[in-house]
Design an enzyme around this catalytic site. Structure first.
Site, mmCIF file in Angstrom:
data_model
loop_
_atom_site.group_PDB
_atom_site.id
_atom_site.type_symbol
_atom_site.label_atom_id
_atom_site.label_comp_id
_atom_site.label_asym_id
_atom_site.label_seq_id
_atom_site.Cartn_x
_atom_site.Cartn_y
_atom_site.Cartn_z
ATOM 1 N N HIS A 4 -23.123 -22.724 -7.754
ATOM 2 C CA HIS A 4 -23.110 -22.610 -9.211
ATOM 3 C C HIS A 4 -23.241 -21.145 -9.573
ATOM 4 O O HIS A 4 -24.076 -20.442 -9.000
ATOM 5 C CB HIS A 4 -24.242 -23.422 -9.842
ATOM 6 C CG HIS A 4 -24.197 -23.393 -11.340
ATOM 7 N ND1 HIS A 4 -23.263 -24.114 -12.058
ATOM 8 C CD2 HIS A 4 -24.931 -22.733 -12.253
ATOM 9 C CE1 HIS A 4 -23.433 -23.882 -13.351
ATOM 10 N NE2 HIS A 4 -24.444 -23.053 -13.495
ATOM 11 N N GLY A 32 -24.573 -25.982 -16.269
ATOM 12 C CA GLY A 32 -23.419 -26.462 -17.034
ATOM 13 C C GLY A 32 -22.292 -25.461 -17.077
ATOM 14 O O GLY A 32 -22.173 -24.598 -16.207
ATOM 15 N N LEU A 77 -26.248 -33.039 -12.625
ATOM 16 C CA LEU A 77 -25.475 -31.790 -12.505
ATOM 17 C C LEU A 77 -26.384 -30.558 -12.377
ATOM 18 O O LEU A 77 -27.304 -30.378 -13.178
ATOM 19 C CB LEU A 77 -24.573 -31.639 -13.746
ATOM 20 C CG LEU A 77 -23.574 -30.481 -13.708
ATOM 21 C CD1 LEU A 77 -22.542 -30.682 -12.619
ATOM 22 C CD2 LEU A 77 -22.910 -30.316 -15.071
ATOM 23 N N ASP A 78 -26.108 -29.716 -11.401
ATOM 24 C CA ASP A 78 -26.794 -28.428 -11.225
ATOM 25 C C ASP A 78 -28.299 -28.574 -11.062
ATOM 26 O O ASP A 78 -29.062 -27.676 -11.416
ATOM 27 C CB ASP A 78 -26.496 -27.481 -12.413
ATOM 28 C CG ASP A 78 -25.010 -27.181 -12.543
ATOM 29 O OD1 ASP A 78 -24.317 -27.214 -11.516
ATOM 30 O OD2 ASP A 78 -24.556 -26.928 -13.663
ATOM 31 N N ASP A 79 -28.708 -29.716 -10.505
ATOM 32 C CA ASP A 79 -30.133 -30.000 -10.422
ATOM 33 C C ASP A 79 -30.584 -30.236 -8.986
ATOM 34 O O ASP A 79 -31.755 -30.487 -8.725
ATOM 35 C CB ASP A 79 -30.431 -31.241 -11.283
ATOM 36 C CG ASP A 79 -31.908 -31.423 -11.520
ATOM 37 O OD1 ASP A 79 -32.539 -30.454 -12.006
ATOM 38 O OD2 ASP A 79 -32.436 -32.503 -11.212
#
Lengths: 286, 286, 286, 286
Positions: D194, D203, D229-231
């Site tokens: 990311h 995000g 998401l992105d976690d």
């Protein structure tokens, strides 16, 4: 000065590699009821040398001092250079300073904050400037002037003081004198901070040298002092970016922060028994 | 290769400081209808030298080439060493390589991505290994073997090639030959990447030297090649942290990333006319 | 406290971009006999905003105060938000603290070293703990306790004190109270240090948040305080690498060094009139 | 592709802490004639969890596969989650890409250099753009377009491909699709990159978010993909300094280097079996 000191023993070992060293060391501790908290090891494949740092909680039934001695006997029987430190015993540190005070204040403030499980027992200086500040921290200050003519006498007095105060570590916090080979042979370990990225810019006026050469990063290096100037085993280094707008005085200002951080980190890992020296290199178990 | 090239002129000036230089230069451009986008200046207070980079959009009515020439006349009339580049003209770059391919691929991929407003017009190598890869990028490849006996002849052919192709910049992307003073006198500027934090570990096998010394950071240095090996003006440097677990081969691996980044950054600032050399130092306007 | 203060004027301008701004500003100074030492400008291309910092030596014949006022008139006539500072006038700084003392000592030691051409005129705290230390630095200490019930009264007394002492800058050196929007409207600029890499981990206990999330770097952020917590324009940020061996208390220890450095750098660039704020962003001319 | 693969077994264990774990594990290996090369352990003091990575050379008389199975039985009998990898078996990697090619080229070039003891067995993309480039590296390319309507079908085909090719690891090298929770349940581990310093700017369009917020550092984060998401658990992060002169397109350019380095490092430590996941955190033994 309120750092929580774990009631642990820390062993540092190094010597010729052989199969089973991890198993033997951990087995010895386990069989005697010790509980290993941390165990780091390293092999220098090329040189065939094994390094280990192991930290454990002795059983409540055991005497820590006795267990430390027995471990040293065991380690040596494996052909290992072995040293065990009892972390409940606070190391005794002497600070050598001249006139620059940034590393001096930095180390003593960290000590007051409780970063170091150690006691700063004396400040030694060849100048009187920091006497009041030292006393403000509650640390005795000794003014021992050094001239070429009196250097060996001054060093003898320094050594006597270190012995009398049972000092375990000397920290040169921008002490602007070169310690003699004779002094270093008799003294406890000495950590020095050099204001360059060694081996670049050894010797005098490293910020001026760096400016002249037009480097884009300046550095600082903490190392154990040895008889050869700026050549001892390196414990910690760091750098900061500089640019053409920065003149020598700016490099000096930026460098002060590097010196403080690098020296403080080196003192911390030494006091936590994380550093093993071999030849000109160090193994720092972090 | 799709970088948007601003239709701008970029002037680099340096010379003896005097009052009013900023006003005169900006006034000259303003009076002729130019619009300054960026203007950076620097004074070396000690040496009394003024440095400036100024980038402007010429008026649509003006011929950029003529305005550039007139600016150079004006700059010299102020006693300034003056060079103006037309950013619509793409610089022509020659890549010198041997067998290592990490900097080679890195620069050509950045070029393909459009990072450089330049053309890589030739790859020159003393080994044939990267011929196919160069052609895969659409860049002609010249294999010019170099032996002690043939070195001066090979350099003569290299120089002829650079002239024929109107090369503006030579990039030594781990080219494992020392260029002679004669070559450097006749060639366009040459950027080299050295795999250490200069001035530490100049010369051969710097990662081995770094390992032996036990440093805690390794570095890379991009500099203009001069007749004295590893001694030219430094454009960019960077470092990476290493520890005792890393053997020489690990330093080599970590160092490859440093070399790629540092060389790519140096090439970029050179191609954007951001670098002024004076003595052994550079001013990099970023 | 011995920093050499150049007898210079520093102007910060920003406003709608238009051709000729660099030429007009530098021409104005040159015509009046001023000598520009530094001139940095920046264009926000998207927003069409021009920013400039220009520092110059007024002619000996001129009154610096008058020249500053006339420059401000000229700048405003160009549609520019303009502020001129006289660097011979030392800024007056108030330090707001609670119990943590690392930033407190760090700033005051830098001040004593001469890093800041400013005067620390008062220490304000909601706790009495640092009273003696403040006086040791020769700075008056005001203990103003804050409870939810007394907050607005305490803030009124703080504001009165700032006015009375003609304070130019408030530095929150780990002051553990949120300043109200009312306070911030009436106060001089306020710099705060937040112990995370904003916008990550805003609000309370950022080191605990960072530990829970398992980040590999921790950060610190110095920003101007605004009515929205931890949301003001960022002046400086930095990070340090952490690993799984480090528990929350280790992050706190490592973070203290980050906080000290980042806050000290932010205070320095503010005091040297290098920071322009627009919207939530800052331009820092370094 | 020529990395020297040591004939070693690597075990990763974690579970409830108890005295004697180091001794038992190392004793088990020693008694069976194994030679421990590296043994790292960690205790999460708060959670009471023990983690270990141990790498050893099995005796020549032993079958590595059998010894691995027996170790897993032993580890589980100690209540430990245990996994043993045979480093002579090259992991099989699938690369998921879209149109951005910087991470794609970077990983495949490192593979060709021999940095990874693994095989890249397939490139999967929702766009055809990188087909030729993939084949240039000798890796089969599968174009599987994804639209909202066809996403579940496309994921089913992706999963079938991963199974057929016995893929051990999926690397999302700027693959611009969100993988569904269903996909992630059935797939091997998935590493994503990311382009921000998570948890900041999760995000879409993180560089735009970073620009708007005016941060002074931008970052990149490699993590295991999870249903949120992105976690997912973070493996590696890094940052680079930016300033007001850099517009969004400059952040994108600088960020590409961060993304490449951070993803490459995360893939390397995963392939060397150095990463243990627990909850949202990772232990990376380096």
């Amino acid at each position: 000065m309120s750092a929580i000191i774990p009631s642990t023993l820390v062993a540092l070992l190094h010597g010729p590699d052989q199969p089973g060293l991890v198993a033997r060391v951990s087995g010895w501790i386990f069989e005697r009821g010790g509980n290993i908290l941390h165990a780091d090891q390293h092999r220098d494949m090329e040189a065939g040398v094994f390094f280990q740092r192991v930290e454990w909680v002795p059983p409540t039934s055991a005497d820590a001092g006795t267990m430390a001695q027995e471990f040293e006997v065991m380690g040596r029987s494996l052909g290992m250079n072995t040293h065990v430190a009892d972390r409940t015993r606070r190391a005794r540190v002497a600070l050598f300073v001249s006139k620059f005070d940034h590393c001096f204040h930095d180390l003593l403030l960290r000590w007051k904050t409780g970063d170091y499980a150690a006691d700063f027992v004396v400040v030694v200086s060849n100048h009187p400037d920091l006497a009041d500040a030292a006393r403000g921290y509650g640390v005795p200050f000794h003014h021992l002037p050094v001239t070429p003519a009196t250097k060996s006498e001054a060093e003898a007095r320094q050594l006597a003081l270190l012995r009398e105060l049972k000092v375990d570590l000397v920290v040169m916090a921008r002490y602007m004198q070169v310690l003699s080979a004779e002094f270093l042979r008799s003294a406890p370990p000495v950590i020095n901070i050099h204001h360059s990225f060694l081996p670049a810019f050894a010797g005098g006026k490293p910020y001026h040298q760096a400016y002249e050469r037009g480097v884009k990063l300046i550095g600082a290096t903490a190392h154990y002092a040895t008889a050869v100037l700026d050549d001892g085993p390196i414990i910690q280094q760091d750098v900061a970016r500089v640019n053409h707008r920065q003149e020598v005085q700016d490099l000096v200002r930026v460098g002060r922060d590097l010196e403080r951080l690098v020296l403080a980190q080196a003192v911390r890992v030494h006091l936590e028994n994380r550093v093993l020296v071999y030849g000109k290199r160090t193994v720092v178990f972090e």
